[in-house]
Design a protein around this motif. Structure first.
Motif, PDB file in Angstrom:
ATOM      1  N   PHE A 143       0.878  -1.371   0.080  1.00  0.00           N
ATOM      2  CA  PHE A 143       0.071   0.059   0.111  1.00  0.00           C
ATOM      3  C   PHE A 143       0.842   1.224   0.109  1.00  0.00           C
ATOM      4  CE2 PHE A 143       0.637  -0.891   4.487  1.00  0.00           C
ATOM      5  CZ  PHE A 143       0.909   0.530   5.073  1.00  0.00           C
ATOM      6  N   ARG A 144       0.279   2.367  -0.404  1.00  0.00           N
ATOM      7  CA  ARG A 144       1.097   3.453  -0.451  1.00  0.00           C
ATOM      8  C   ARG A 144       1.278   4.310   0.706  1.00  0.00           C
ATOM      9  NH1 ARG A 144      -1.838   8.218  -3.703  1.00  0.00           N
ATOM     10  NH2 ARG A 144      -2.904   8.402  -1.633  1.00  0.00           N
ATOM     11  N   LEU A 145       2.423   4.810   1.004  1.00  0.00           N
ATOM     12  CA  LEU A 145       2.634   5.593   2.239  1.00  0.00           C
ATOM     13  C   LEU A 145       3.049   7.111   1.976  1.00  0.00           C
ATOM     14  CD1 LEU A 145       2.787   5.706   5.450  1.00  0.00           C
ATOM     15  CD2 LEU A 145       4.994   4.786   5.284  1.00  0.00           C
ATOM     16  N   ASP A 146       2.345   8.019   2.121  1.00  0.00           N
ATOM     17  CA  ASP A 146       2.466   9.131   1.554  1.00  0.00           C
ATOM     18  C   ASP A 146       3.925   9.938   2.153  1.00  0.00           C
ATOM     19  OD1 ASP A 146       0.158   9.266  -0.080  1.00  0.00           O
ATOM     20  OD2 ASP A 146      -1.222  10.353   1.662  1.00  0.00           O
ATOM     21  N   VAL A 147       4.707  10.687   1.608  1.00  0.00           N
ATOM     22  CA  VAL A 147       5.893  11.192   2.036  1.00  0.00           C
ATOM     23  C   VAL A 147       5.665  12.327   3.088  1.00  0.00           C
ATOM     24  CG1 VAL A 147       7.144  10.845  -0.171  1.00  0.00           C
ATOM     25  CG2 VAL A 147       5.934  12.930   0.281  1.00  0.00           C
ATOM     26  N   ASP A 148       4.386  12.774   3.278  1.00  0.00           N
ATOM     27  CA  ASP A 148       4.222  13.738   4.343  1.00  0.00           C
ATOM     28  C   ASP A 148       3.359  13.048   5.565  1.00  0.00           C
ATOM     29  OD1 ASP A 148       1.756  13.086   3.310  1.00  0.00           O
ATOM     30  OD2 ASP A 148       0.989  15.211   2.834  1.00  0.00           O
ATOM     31  N   PHE A 149       3.525  11.843   5.776  1.00  0.00           N
ATOM     32  CA  PHE A 149       2.952  10.916   6.682  1.00  0.00           C
ATOM     33  C   PHE A 149       3.081  11.400   8.044  1.00  0.00           C
ATOM     34  CE2 PHE A 149       3.387   7.466   9.836  1.00  0.00           C
ATOM     35  CZ  PHE A 149       2.028   6.949   9.894  1.00  0.00           C
ATOM     36  N   PHE A 150       4.343  11.699   8.123  1.00  0.00           N
ATOM     37  CA  PHE A 150       4.860  12.382   9.545  1.00  0.00           C
ATOM     38  C   PHE A 150       4.600  13.859   9.745  1.00  0.00           C
ATOM     39  CE2 PHE A 150       7.584   8.667   9.260  1.00  0.00           C
ATOM     40  CZ  PHE A 150       7.384   8.032  10.690  1.00  0.00           C
ATOM     41  N   SER A 151       3.838  14.552   8.754  1.00  0.00           N
ATOM     42  CA  SER A 151       3.754  15.735   8.823  1.00  0.00           C
ATOM     43  C   SER A 151       2.188  15.912   9.208  1.00  0.00           C
ATOM     44  CB  SER A 151       3.859  16.566   7.473  1.00  0.00           C
ATOM     45  OG  SER A 151       5.100  16.537   7.073  1.00  0.00           O
ATOM     46  N   ASP A 152       1.459  14.829   9.207  1.00  0.00           N
ATOM     47  CA  ASP A 152       0.066  14.932   9.824  1.00  0.00           C
ATOM     48  C   ASP A 152       0.029  15.232  11.250  1.00  0.00           C
ATOM     49  OD1 ASP A 152      -2.445  13.851  10.900  1.00  0.00           O
ATOM     50  OD2 ASP A 152      -2.880  13.397   8.728  1.00  0.00           O
ATOM     51  N   ARG A 153      -0.703  16.238  11.720  1.00  0.00           N
ATOM     52  CA  ARG A 153      -0.680  16.538  13.004  1.00  0.00           C
ATOM     53  C   ARG A 153      -1.299  15.475  13.871  1.00  0.00           C
ATOM     54  NH1 ARG A 153      -1.504  21.062  16.182  1.00  0.00           N
ATOM     55  NH2 ARG A 153      -2.849  20.843  18.045  1.00  0.00           N
ATOM     56  N   LYS A 154      -2.222  14.609  13.353  1.00  0.00           N
ATOM     57  CA  LYS A 154      -2.631  13.379  14.246  1.00  0.00           C
ATOM     58  C   LYS A 154      -1.379  12.507  14.560  1.00  0.00           C
ATOM     59  CE  LYS A 154      -7.335  13.740  12.615  1.00  0.00           C
ATOM     60  NZ  LYS A 154      -8.553  13.014  12.060  1.00  0.00           N
ATOM     61  N   VAL A 155      -0.682  12.285  13.557  1.00  0.00           N
ATOM     62  CA  VAL A 155       0.441  11.329  13.540  1.00  0.00           C
ATOM     63  C   VAL A 155       1.518  11.973  14.477  1.00  0.00           C
ATOM     64  CG1 VAL A 155       2.234  10.366  12.282  1.00  0.00           C
ATOM     65  CG2 VAL A 155       0.148  10.439  11.465  1.00  0.00           C
ATOM     66  N   LYS A 156       1.606  13.132  14.372  1.00  0.00           N
ATOM     67  CA  LYS A 156       2.539  13.870  15.277  1.00  0.00           C
ATOM     68  C   LYS A 156       2.249  13.631  16.671  1.00  0.00           C
ATOM     69  CE  LYS A 156       4.477  17.485  12.339  1.00  0.00           C
ATOM     70  NZ  LYS A 156       4.595  19.035  12.208  1.00  0.00           N
ATOM     71  N   ILE A 157       0.933  14.035  17.098  1.00  0.00           N
ATOM     72  CA  ILE A 157       0.386  13.761  18.375  1.00  0.00           C
ATOM     73  C   ILE A 157       0.685  12.342  18.837  1.00  0.00           C
ATOM     74  CG2 ILE A 157      -1.587  14.023  19.879  1.00  0.00           C
ATOM     75  CD1 ILE A 157      -2.518  16.148  18.140  1.00  0.00           C
TER      76      ILE A 157
END
Length: 295
Positions: free
Chosen positions: A12-26
């Protein structure tokens, strides 16, 4: 003829901005690498068989063993993912199913090449409205329901159409008006947060649903203590802030040498302040009177 089986995927595709997502950061801030690992693990399990994963009472123990992670932590992270809408909480509560609208959008992109030749029929737990569902995905109208709430999917579709119609009518004129609204499970925190939104509205601030969602996430991320969360919101109201800041821990009596500690501290009547906010209008006389009394 459309086939009626759920297609799995090899990747599956993992977007390069995955870690930029606010929810992922939290998620990373609260649970570290374990939080990210568990989230990716669940995505792999979902896409491996299709667009959703149905779990049972042994699921937490299996994941705990696979990832060498405490079962209690697995439960905490999963609850966080549900609370922050990384998975659909309503569907999980009714059917113990893990999926989301975002997961299903990515699923459509992954199966597009093969589904254009032979359309795929989805039979259960499809969350996307008709306008977001690709033509090669055939939603079975009588089978796409929650097992414990057969009318759930149809009600969601009806509500989506009503909301879309209202959105088209309002367009750029949309202004959030509070209350009513429920943003926190804690009634006391929810009430004071509604008062905060009311104070922002009376100052002429126009808040979108996305902005309000970010504000609720900010409250939850700054503290895990219910009393501290309430204190943060109260402090923002009294100071006219647009956001929230951690509450400073008060020093124990007798440890401070500051001579100003002998002065009487002002007590604010939040019930009276709330009544004033509900009566006043943006820029009205009573608003200015309220500011003078609170000053």
């Amino acid at each position: 003829m459309a086939r009626r089986r759920q297609e799995g995927n090899l990747f599956f595709r993992l977007d390069v901005d995955f870690f930029s997502d606010r929810k992922v950061k939290i998620l990373k801030a609260r649970y570290g690498a374990d939080g990210i690992t568990l989230y990716l693990y669940l995505l792999c399990e979902i896409y491996k068989i299709g667009y959703y994963l149905k779990i049972d009472e042994d699921f937490e123990y299996i994941v705990s063993d696979d990832l060498n992670m405490e079962s209690n932590k697995v439960k905490q992270v999963l609850n966080f993912l549900l609370e922050r809408s990384l998975f659909d909480n309503t569907l999980f509560q009714s059917d113990k199913v893990l999926t989301s609208a975002g997961i299903q959008r990515r699923y459509q992109a992954m199966v597009k090449a093969r589904a254009l030749k032979t359309p795929i029929t989805v039979e259960r737990f499809w969350l996307l409205p008709e306008e977001e569902t690709e033509t090669f995905i055939k939603v079975h109208p009588s089978l796409n329901n929650s097992e414990n709430n057969p009318d759930n999917s149809r009600k969601k579709d009806d509500n989506s159409r009503k909301n879309d119609t209202k959105g088209k009518e309002k367009k750029e004129k949309y202004i959030y008006t509070a209350p009513p609204g429920t943003y926190f499970e804690d009634p006391s925190l929810n009430d004071i947060f509604l008062l905060f939104l009311k104070s922002r509205q009376n100052k002429g601030d126009q808040l979108t649903e996305e902005q309000i969602q970010l504000l609720t996430e900010e409250v939850l991320s700054l503290s895990s203590d219910p009393e501290e969360r309430i204190a943060m919101v109260k402090k923002s109201i009294m100071n006219g802030w647009k956001g929230f800041y951690p509450v400073k821990k008060q020093k124990k009596k007798g440890t401070s040498k500051n001579r100003f500690n002998n002065f009487h501290q002002r007590d604010y009547d939040f019930a009276d302040y709330e009544r004033r906010l509900l009566k006043q209008g943006p820029g009205g006389d009573e608003e200015r009177g309220c500011k003078r009394s609170m000053g």
